[in-house]
Design a protein around this motif. Structure first.
Motif, PDB file in Angstrom:
ATOM      1  N   LYS A   4       0.818  -1.129  -0.126  1.00 54.07           N
ATOM      2  CA  LYS A   4      -0.079   0.098  -0.110  1.00 54.07           C
ATOM      3  C   LYS A   4       0.742   1.407   0.055  1.00 54.07           C
ATOM      4  O   LYS A   4       0.519   2.218  -0.714  1.00 54.07           O
ATOM      5  CB  LYS A   4      -0.935  -0.030   1.390  1.00 54.07           C
ATOM      6  N   PRO A 106      -7.809  -2.409 -11.950  1.00 56.41           N
ATOM      7  CA  PRO A 106      -7.733  -3.536 -11.200  1.00 56.41           C
ATOM      8  C   PRO A 106      -7.009  -4.736 -11.432  1.00 56.41           C
ATOM      9  O   PRO A 106      -6.300  -4.915 -12.323  1.00 56.41           O
ATOM     10  CB  PRO A 106      -9.346  -4.040 -11.280  1.00 56.41           C
ATOM     11  N   GLU A 107      -6.993  -5.438 -10.274  1.00 53.36           N
ATOM     12  CA  GLU A 107      -6.062  -6.687 -10.343  1.00 53.36           C
ATOM     13  C   GLU A 107      -6.630  -7.509 -11.455  1.00 53.36           C
ATOM     14  O   GLU A 107      -6.028  -8.401 -12.153  1.00 53.36           O
ATOM     15  CB  GLU A 107      -6.006  -7.342  -9.150  1.00 53.36           C
ATOM     16  N   TYR A 108      -8.033  -7.677 -11.473  1.00 58.20           N
ATOM     17  CA  TYR A 108      -8.364  -8.853 -12.216  1.00 58.20           C
ATOM     18  C   TYR A 108      -8.917  -8.290 -13.765  1.00 58.20           C
ATOM     19  O   TYR A 108      -9.218  -7.156 -13.884  1.00 58.20           O
ATOM     20  CB  TYR A 108     -10.013  -9.036 -11.716  1.00 58.20           C
ATOM     21  N   VAL A 131      -1.224  -1.362 -10.439  1.00 57.70           N
ATOM     22  CA  VAL A 131      -2.528  -2.242 -10.005  1.00 57.70           C
ATOM     23  C   VAL A 131      -2.863  -1.979  -8.765  1.00 57.70           C
ATOM     24  O   VAL A 131      -2.199  -1.906  -7.803  1.00 57.70           O
ATOM     25  CB  VAL A 131      -1.984  -3.765 -10.416  1.00 57.70           C
ATOM     26  N   THR A 133      -4.649  -2.932  -5.633  1.00 56.10           N
ATOM     27  CA  THR A 133      -4.579  -4.053  -4.860  1.00 56.10           C
ATOM     28  C   THR A 133      -5.126  -3.636  -3.269  1.00 56.10           C
ATOM     29  O   THR A 133      -5.463  -4.488  -2.691  1.00 56.10           O
ATOM     30  CB  THR A 133      -3.580  -5.148  -4.816  1.00 56.10           C
ATOM     31  N   PRO A 149     -10.616  -1.194  -4.186  1.00 57.39           N
ATOM     32  CA  PRO A 149     -10.345  -2.340  -5.389  1.00 57.39           C
ATOM     33  C   PRO A 149     -11.399  -3.447  -4.592  1.00 57.39           C
ATOM     34  O   PRO A 149     -11.665  -3.360  -3.278  1.00 57.39           O
ATOM     35  CB  PRO A 149      -8.851  -2.658  -5.306  1.00 57.39           C
ATOM     36  N   LYS A 151     -11.741  -7.014  -2.949  1.00 60.61           N
ATOM     37  CA  LYS A 151     -10.979  -7.493  -2.061  1.00 60.61           C
ATOM     38  C   LYS A 151     -10.947  -9.178  -2.362  1.00 60.61           C
ATOM     39  O   LYS A 151     -10.218  -9.918  -1.801  1.00 60.61           O
ATOM     40  CB  LYS A 151     -11.358  -7.299  -0.495  1.00 60.61           C
ATOM     41  N   SER A 162     -15.206  -6.504 -10.126  1.00 60.90           N
ATOM     42  CA  SER A 162     -14.005  -6.141  -9.680  1.00 60.90           C
ATOM     43  C   SER A 162     -13.719  -4.547  -9.931  1.00 60.90           C
ATOM     44  O   SER A 162     -12.640  -4.024  -9.653  1.00 60.90           O
ATOM     45  CB  SER A 162     -13.064  -6.879 -10.884  1.00 60.90           C
TER      46      SER A 162
END
Length: 273
Positions: A4, A106-108, A131, A133, A149, A151, A162
């Motif tokens: 973070k 986003p991560e996805y 990204v 997260t 984001p 979780k 997402s």
């Protein structure tokens, strides 16, 4: 360094070399482009700007033309809330046509030609990809943005759920942008949001009705709202009624034309053309 804090450090460094939009100081402006049942918004504040989504691939040129009309010289942040075609489709063109400082995502990733083109363009142009997260704060001029984001990866519609959810705080005004989150994510995000409520909400998922929306709109407490829809794919009337029942006195539809929101830190002003 924790993830973070690392994200914050990268974002803070990027702000040292901002881009310019010819915008009145101390004013936050959000332009909701008319791109049908798709999302693309320019958030500009004190000479810095963030483009949230870029519509479909067919919308890319229209979004680029509007940015040029608005004297956008480059883009500090291009945020892709999620990688559905109606949000990420025009991103590759924006990256190719403008000097994009950073891509927030986003991560996805939903694997589509459009998402592949977006990431390929970012790599080709040397755009820094961040990204998201963990909950992240960025400063955009005098506005503070808090990005939430997902979780987890949701079993039902993982791409929409997402979506990066973003709070924008400007003076005493607070705005909420919800991407295309659906009922499972709405139920989860309620526990992360500002308890004091909001002045404005970008309604989730183009106004698609979910049984949880009446409760969610009451929690948000927004007096104003925007729904991104089209004549071919209009918003659900149950969603509009839920907004009204929750006390939203001003709701606007992008299918009626581009919408401009202005904040002076005390009040919100809306115009539509």
């Amino acid at each position: 360094m924790p993830v973070k804090r690392c994200i914050f450090a990268i974002i803070a460094a990027l702000l040292l070399c901002g881009c310019s939009v010819k915008e009145k100081p101390d004013t936050l402006t959000v332009s909701f482009f008319d791109v049908g049942k798709a999302d693309s918004f320019l958030i500009a504040c004190d000479g810095e700007n963030l483009l949230m989504d870029a519509g479909t691939a067919k919308d890319g040129q229209d979004v680029a033309d509007r940015l040029e009309d608005m004297n956008v010289e480059c883009i500090d942040y291009l945020m892709i809330t999620h990688f559905d075609r109606d949000h990420a489709g025009g991103a590759a063109q924006i990256i190719e046509d403008f000097n994009v400082k950073a891509l927030l995502r986003p991560e996805y990733i939903k694997e589509t030609d459009e998402s592949a083109a977006c990431m390929a363009a970012a790599k080709k142009q040397g755009v820094k990809v961040i990204v998201i997260t963990a909950q992240s704060d960025i400063q955009l001029g005098s506005a503070r943005l808090v990005i939430h984001p997902a979780k987890k990866v949701y079993e039902n519609d993982p791409s929409n759920n997402s979506s990066l959810v973003t709070e924008v705080f400007h003076g005493n005004n607070s705005l909420l942008f919800t991407g295309d989150i659906e009922k499972e994510r709405i139920a989860d995000i309620e526990y992360e949001l500002n308890d004091a409520g909001y002045d404005f909400i970008k309604v989730p998922h183009h106004g698609k009705y979910e049984k949880i929306l009446p409760e969610f709109f009451r929690l948000v407490g927004a007096q104003s709202a925007v729904i991104t829809s089209s004549e071919k794919n209009p918003e659900d009337q149950e969603t509009v009624q839920a907004l009204v029942d929750a006390g939203t006195t001003n709701y606007m539809l992008t299918r009626n034309g581009e919408i401009t929101l202005k904040s002076d830190g005390a009040e919100l002003d809306f115009a539509q053309k």
